[in-house]
Design a protein around this motif. Structure first.
Motif, short mmCIF file in Angstrom:
data_model
loop_
_atom_site.label_atom_id
_atom_site.label_comp_id
_atom_site.label_asym_id
_atom_site.label_seq_id
_atom_site.Cartn_x
_atom_site.Cartn_y
_atom_site.Cartn_z
N SER A 178 8.18 -1.15 -10.86
CA SER A 178 8.85 -1.20 -9.56
C SER A 178 7.97 -1.86 -8.50
O SER A 178 8.43 -2.69 -7.72
N ILE A 179 6.69 -1.51 -8.51
CA ILE A 179 5.75 -2.10 -7.54
C ILE A 179 5.52 -3.58 -7.85
O ILE A 179 5.52 -4.42 -6.94
N LEU A 180 5.35 -3.92 -9.12
CA LEU A 180 5.14 -5.32 -9.48
C LEU A 180 6.37 -6.17 -9.15
O LEU A 180 6.25 -7.32 -8.72
N GLU B 169 12.92 -1.25 5.32
CA GLU B 169 12.57 -1.92 4.07
C GLU B 169 11.40 -1.22 3.37
O GLU B 169 11.43 -1.02 2.15
N ILE B 170 10.41 -0.82 4.13
CA ILE B 170 9.28 -0.10 3.53
C ILE B 170 9.75 1.23 2.94
O ILE B 170 9.39 1.60 1.82
N MET B 171 10.59 1.94 3.68
CA MET B 171 11.11 3.22 3.18
C MET B 171 11.97 3.01 1.94
O MET B 171 11.89 3.78 0.98
N ARG B 172 12.79 1.96 1.92
CA ARG B 172 13.64 1.67 0.77
C ARG B 172 12.79 1.42 -0.48
O ARG B 172 13.02 2.00 -1.54
N LEU B 173 11.77 0.58 -0.33
CA LEU B 173 10.92 0.25 -1.48
C LEU B 173 10.09 1.44 -1.93
O LEU B 173 9.94 1.68 -3.13
N ALA B 174 9.55 2.20 -0.98
CA ALA B 174 8.74 3.37 -1.34
C ALA B 174 9.60 4.43 -2.02
O ALA B 174 9.17 5.07 -2.99
N THR B 175 10.81 4.61 -1.53
CA THR B 175 11.73 5.59 -2.13
C THR B 175 12.13 5.13 -3.54
O THR B 175 12.25 5.95 -4.46
N VAL C 117 0.82 -1.22 0.00
CA VAL C 117 0.00 0.00 0.00
C VAL C 117 0.85 1.27 0.00
O VAL C 117 0.58 2.19 -0.78
N PRO C 118 1.90 1.38 0.82
CA PRO C 118 2.68 2.63 0.78
C PRO C 118 3.31 2.88 -0.59
O PRO C 118 3.38 4.03 -1.04
N LEU C 119 3.73 1.83 -1.25
CA LEU C 119 4.32 1.97 -2.58
C LEU C 119 3.29 2.49 -3.58
O LEU C 119 3.58 3.36 -4.40
N ALA D 197 8.44 -5.60 -6.66
CA ALA D 197 8.37 -5.78 -5.20
C ALA D 197 7.34 -6.86 -4.86
O ALA D 197 7.55 -7.68 -3.97
N ALA D 198 6.22 -6.85 -5.57
CA ALA D 198 5.16 -7.84 -5.33
C ALA D 198 5.66 -9.25 -5.65
O ALA D 198 5.42 -10.19 -4.87
N LEU D 199 6.35 -9.40 -6.75
CA LEU D 199 6.85 -10.72 -7.13
C LEU D 199 7.90 -11.22 -6.15
O LEU D 199 7.92 -12.40 -5.80
N HIS D 200 8.74 -10.32 -5.66
CA HIS D 200 9.75 -10.70 -4.66
C HIS D 200 9.11 -11.12 -3.33
O HIS D 200 9.72 -11.80 -2.54
N ARG D 201 7.89 -10.67 -3.11
CA ARG D 201 7.17 -11.02 -1.87
C ARG D 201 6.22 -12.20 -2.05
O ARG D 201 5.46 -12.53 -1.17
N GLY D 202 6.26 -12.81 -3.23
CA GLY D 202 5.48 -14.01 -3.47
C GLY D 202 4.02 -13.78 -3.82
O GLY D 202 3.21 -14.70 -3.76
N LEU D 203 3.65 -12.56 -4.20
CA LEU D 203 2.25 -12.30 -4.53
C LEU D 203 1.79 -13.05 -5.78
O LEU D 203 0.60 -13.27 -5.95
#
Length: 191
Positions: free
Chosen positions: A93-95, A151-157, A74-76, A97-103
């Motif tokens: 970039s968001i997708l 981690e959230i800040m890194r991904l959002a940035t 959500v923050p991304l 991150a999603a794939l790296h998290r197993g979505l």
């Protein structure tokens, strides 16, 4: 007398219809309440906390055990929408991150994310995420909470950086900075 009987029968029929509708409405409300309670009980094990109010808000926002993983992104999504639209590189970039998290293995979560990428989510989603992030942060050790925040800040940035500046790098817009600051402020309070 015939007229009086007919009026009485019509009155009785109207009364029966009224109570039938009341019974149906009460039955539907009870059924909905039972379904919601069941959904809350099913979602509890998918969270690392036991804050019933937050879990209720997650259920009310449409989250299930198979879609809760999307909440981490959500923050991304809000960083990407900060300027009013999502660019192709922000989306990628968001997708990623999603794939790296197993979505990819969670079709309901992936579907929810895709919807957010095509249609700006309501601000109520941000509030649900804030509650969720706060509850998760409080359930973790300070070290783990700090790692999660980083981690959230890194991904959002990374998302904010994706479309800005020269050749798509190096510039975060003022609107994106506001969202990043909101994320940082949330973790400063809970961390």
């Amino acid at each position: 007398m015939f007229e009086r009987d007919t009026l009485h029968q019509r009155g009785k029929a109207l009364e029966d219809e009224f109570f039938h509708r009341v019974d149906e409405k009460l039955g539907a409300e009870l059924h909905a309440r039972m379904e919601r309670d069941e959904a809350i009980e099913h979602l509890k094990p998918s969270t690392c906390f036991d804050d019933t109010a937050v879990i209720e808000h997650l259920v009310d926002a449409g989250f299930t055990p198979s879609s809760i993983a999307a909440l981490a992104l959500v923050p991304l999504v809000f960083v990407a929408w900060a300027d009013g639209n999502i660019t192709a590189v922000e989306r990628q970039s968001i997708l990623s991150a999603a794939l790296h998290r197993g979505l990819k293995n969670e079709p309901p979560a992936m579907s929810m994310l895709e919807n957010w990428l095509h249609h700006r989510p309501a601000d109520s989603l941000w509030r649900v995420w804030e509650e969720y992030a706060s509850a998760v942060g409080q359930s973790l050790t300070p070290t783990l909470s700090a790692m999660l925040h980083q981690e959230i800040m890194r991904l959002a940035t990374k998302v904010a950086d994706a479309s800005g500046g020269h050749f798509g790098r190096g510039k975060i817009s003022a609107k994106e900075r506001i969202v990043l600051d909101r994320i940082a402020d949330l973790f400063a309070v809970t961390g």
